[in-house]
Scaffold this active site. Structure first.
Site, PDB file in Angstrom:
ATOM      1  N   TYR A  37      17.739 141.491 -32.534  1.00  0.00           N
ATOM      2  CA  TYR A  37      18.608 140.507 -32.416  1.00  0.00           C
ATOM      3  C   TYR A  37      20.150 141.102 -31.868  1.00  0.00           C
ATOM      4  O   TYR A  37      20.090 142.329 -32.198  1.00  0.00           O
ATOM      5  CB  TYR A  37      18.619 139.646 -33.640  1.00  0.00           C
ATOM      6  CG  TYR A  37      19.474 140.070 -34.908  1.00  0.00           C
ATOM      7  CD1 TYR A  37      19.053 141.007 -35.355  1.00  0.00           C
ATOM      8  CD2 TYR A  37      20.876 139.699 -34.963  1.00  0.00           C
ATOM      9  CE1 TYR A  37      19.612 141.833 -36.487  1.00  0.00           C
ATOM     10  CE2 TYR A  37      21.457 140.061 -36.027  1.00  0.00           C
ATOM     11  CZ  TYR A  37      21.083 141.291 -36.843  1.00  0.00           C
ATOM     12  OH  TYR A  37      21.831 141.703 -37.957  1.00  0.00           O
TER      13      TYR A  37
ATOM     14  N   HIS B 235      -1.425 143.799 -38.002  1.00  0.00           N
ATOM     15  CA  HIS B 235      -0.082 144.644 -37.811  1.00  0.00           C
ATOM     16  C   HIS B 235      -0.169 145.095 -36.532  1.00  0.00           C
ATOM     17  O   HIS B 235       0.938 145.144 -36.176  1.00  0.00           O
ATOM     18  CB  HIS B 235      -0.292 145.657 -39.095  1.00  0.00           C
ATOM     19  CG  HIS B 235      -0.300 145.204 -40.385  1.00  0.00           C
ATOM     20  ND1 HIS B 235      -0.840 144.452 -41.087  1.00  0.00           N
ATOM     21  CD2 HIS B 235       0.877 145.476 -41.142  1.00  0.00           C
ATOM     22  CE1 HIS B 235      -0.543 144.057 -42.354  1.00  0.00           C
ATOM     23  NE2 HIS B 235       0.570 144.930 -42.341  1.00  0.00           N
TER      24      HIS B 235
ATOM     25  N   LYS C 173      18.785 147.116 -34.235  1.00  0.00           N
ATOM     26  CA  LYS C 173      19.331 145.939 -34.704  1.00  0.00           C
ATOM     27  C   LYS C 173      18.212 144.804 -34.918  1.00  0.00           C
ATOM     28  O   LYS C 173      17.671 144.176 -34.013  1.00  0.00           O
ATOM     29  CB  LYS C 173      20.271 145.103 -33.965  1.00  0.00           C
ATOM     30  CG  LYS C 173      21.136 144.317 -34.571  1.00  0.00           C
ATOM     31  CD  LYS C 173      22.436 143.996 -33.888  1.00  0.00           C
ATOM     32  CE  LYS C 173      23.155 142.921 -34.414  1.00  0.00           C
ATOM     33  NZ  LYS C 173      23.447 143.118 -35.911  1.00  0.00           N
TER      34      LYS C 173
ATOM     35  N   GLU D 165      28.126 152.156 -44.025  1.00  0.00           N
ATOM     36  CA  GLU D 165      28.879 150.916 -43.484  1.00  0.00           C
ATOM     37  C   GLU D 165      28.568 149.589 -44.451  1.00  0.00           C
ATOM     38  O   GLU D 165      27.999 149.751 -45.428  1.00  0.00           O
ATOM     39  CB  GLU D 165      27.981 150.421 -42.274  1.00  0.00           C
ATOM     40  CG  GLU D 165      26.462 150.303 -42.273  1.00  0.00           C
ATOM     41  CD  GLU D 165      25.869 150.191 -40.754  1.00  0.00           C
ATOM     42  OE1 GLU D 165      26.457 149.689 -40.076  1.00  0.00           O
ATOM     43  OE2 GLU D 165      24.488 150.380 -40.744  1.00  0.00           O
TER      44      GLU D 165
ATOM     45  N   LEU E   1      24.109 151.115 -37.798  1.00  0.00           N
ATOM     46  CA  LEU E   1      24.042 150.409 -36.485  1.00  0.00           C
ATOM     47  C   LEU E   1      25.306 150.997 -35.820  1.00  0.00           C
ATOM     48  O   LEU E   1      26.350 150.842 -36.293  1.00  0.00           O
ATOM     49  CB  LEU E   1      24.047 148.918 -36.746  1.00  0.00           C
ATOM     50  CG  LEU E   1      24.102 147.924 -35.584  1.00  0.00           C
ATOM     51  CD1 LEU E   1      22.606 148.018 -35.228  1.00  0.00           C
ATOM     52  CD2 LEU E   1      24.633 146.790 -35.658  1.00  0.00           C
TER      53      LEU E   1
HETATM   54  N1  PDD Z   1      26.173 142.242 -38.107  1.00  0.00           N
HETATM   55  N2  PDD Z   1      26.428 147.068 -39.277  1.00  0.00           N
HETATM   56  C1  PDD Z   1      25.626 146.360 -39.589  1.00  0.00           C
HETATM   57  C2  PDD Z   1      24.498 146.667 -40.483  1.00  0.00           C
HETATM   58  C3  PDD Z   1      25.758 144.966 -39.097  1.00  0.00           C
HETATM   59  O1  PDD Z   1      24.351 144.092 -39.139  1.00  0.00           O
HETATM   60  C4  PDD Z   1      26.628 144.644 -38.017  1.00  0.00           C
HETATM   61  C5  PDD Z   1      26.378 143.367 -37.197  1.00  0.00           C
HETATM   62  C6  PDD Z   1      27.726 145.712 -37.863  1.00  0.00           C
HETATM   63  C7  PDD Z   1      28.830 145.312 -36.903  1.00  0.00           C
HETATM   64  O2  PDD Z   1      28.248 145.270 -35.456  1.00  0.00           O
HETATM   65  P1  PDD Z   1      29.048 144.513 -34.286  1.00  0.00           P
HETATM   66  O3  PDD Z   1      30.373 145.127 -34.436  1.00  0.00           O
HETATM   67  O4  PDD Z   1      28.197 144.909 -33.051  1.00  0.00           O
HETATM   68  O5  PDD Z   1      28.902 143.248 -34.640  1.00  0.00           O
HETATM   69  C8  PDD Z   1      27.565 146.844 -38.383  1.00  0.00           C
HETATM   70  C9  PDD Z   1      25.867 140.959 -37.338  1.00  0.00           C
HETATM   71  C10 PDD Z   1      27.138 140.438 -36.940  1.00  0.00           C
HETATM   72  C11 PDD Z   1      25.143 140.088 -38.047  1.00  0.00           C
HETATM   73  O6  PDD Z   1      24.174 140.555 -38.571  1.00  0.00           O
HETATM   74  O7  PDD Z   1      25.486 138.909 -38.187  1.00  0.00           O
END
Ligand code: PDD
Length: 282
Positions: free
Chosen positions: A33, A102, A147, A180, A204
């Protein structure tokens, strides 16, 4: 909030969107996603998000390649429904089989789902005042660079933060390495340098993270892609989160203990201003 969805190109109000029960995204989390912010009708860093989506798809071998068509369909939906301040959520799943197995189905036809939803940004007071976070063990797998929609460990961490009255949970490894947040990247200022975890399979590669690194370098701020540790926190002068909807969010307190002077620091402020200028110039 007004929200319109597209399932394999068919447009419906989001509340009416239906996915087959045998879809592998639902059964196995076999899906990837993206979340993209739309400012004044313009998707922000759209190409960077599409490039990351392509990498995630390749990493889990979902044979979906129509990113040009996807870009067109998203832009058309935004234009046709007049979305201005919004969020785009895109999810590509491996699709459905006739039963649950699976292994990949012999003939896979990926499912393209996206929606655009009006976004009311209520985070501005938090961007000004800063937020409290907790630390939480990282229970995720070894490919956090993908992701994927397998977000159970992230969900549990986010819920623990909420129950502690905090905005976010910072995930750490058994050796104390801070990686993170559950849904954000994390930066800190230590010894005058701006630090953030390097892009390994343990995090990520945040799109906002990459932008903030670029802005920091443009501002002449000393930057190093290096992890912070739990034991560094008492010496950390500033700490902040970055993410698509969070943008740049100062952290003023971790596990009840203040960071620096317990208010947003000067480097965080400079980067927030640079970010705001960039968005205003879109
Ligand atoms: N989340 N780290 C993780 C684990 C994340 O799920 C996200 C993003 C980020 C930040 O990534 P970006 O700057 O590309 O949004 C870091 C999204 C927004 C979500 O799961 O809703």
């Amino acid at each position: 909030m007004r929200a319109m969805a597209s399932i394999n190109g068919e447009i419906v109000p989001l509340a009416e969107a239906r996915i087959p029960a045998l879809d592998r995204g639902f059964l196995f989390g076999d899906a990837v996603y993206e979340v993209i912010r739309v400012y004044r009708g313009k998707p922000f860093l759209f190409e960077e998000h599409l490039a990351r989506l392509r990498r995630s798809l390749e990493a889990i071998r979902i044979p979906y390649t129509d990113l040009d068509g996807l870009r067109r369909r998203v832009l058309k939906l935004i234009a046709n429904y007049g979305f201005r301040e919004a969020i785009i959520y895109i999810q590509i799943t491996r699709g459905s089989d006739v039963t649950r197995h699976h292994v990949f189905p012999a003939k896979v036809s990926p499912l393209e789902f996206f929606y655009v939803e009006e976004f009311e940004d209520n985070l501005e007071p938090m961007r000004q005042q800063g937020v409290a976070v907790i630390t939480y063990p990282d229970l995720r797998w070894d490919r956090c660079d993908i992701k994927s929609t397998n977000l159970l460990a992230n969900v549990l961490a986010a819920q623990a933060a909420k129950e502690a009255g905090a905005y976010e949970a910072l995930l750490y490894l058994p050796d104390g390495t801070l990686l993170e947040g559950s849904r954000t990247s994390c930066f800190g200022v230590l010894g005058g340098k701006l630090l953030t975890a390097p892009t390994t399979p343990s995090i990520l590669p945040g799109i906002t993270r990459a932008l903030v690194l670029r802005l920091a370098r443009e501002q002449g701020i000393a930057v190093q892609e290096r992890v912070l540790r739990l034991e560094d926190l008492p010496q950390v002068a500033e700490l902040f989160l970055t993410g698509t909807t969070s943008e740049i969010l100062p952290i003023i307190c971790v596990d009840g203990k203040p960071i620096g002077e317990g208010r947003p620091g000067p480097l965080t402020r400079r980067l927030q201003e640079a970010y705001r200028r960039l968005v205003s110039a879109l």
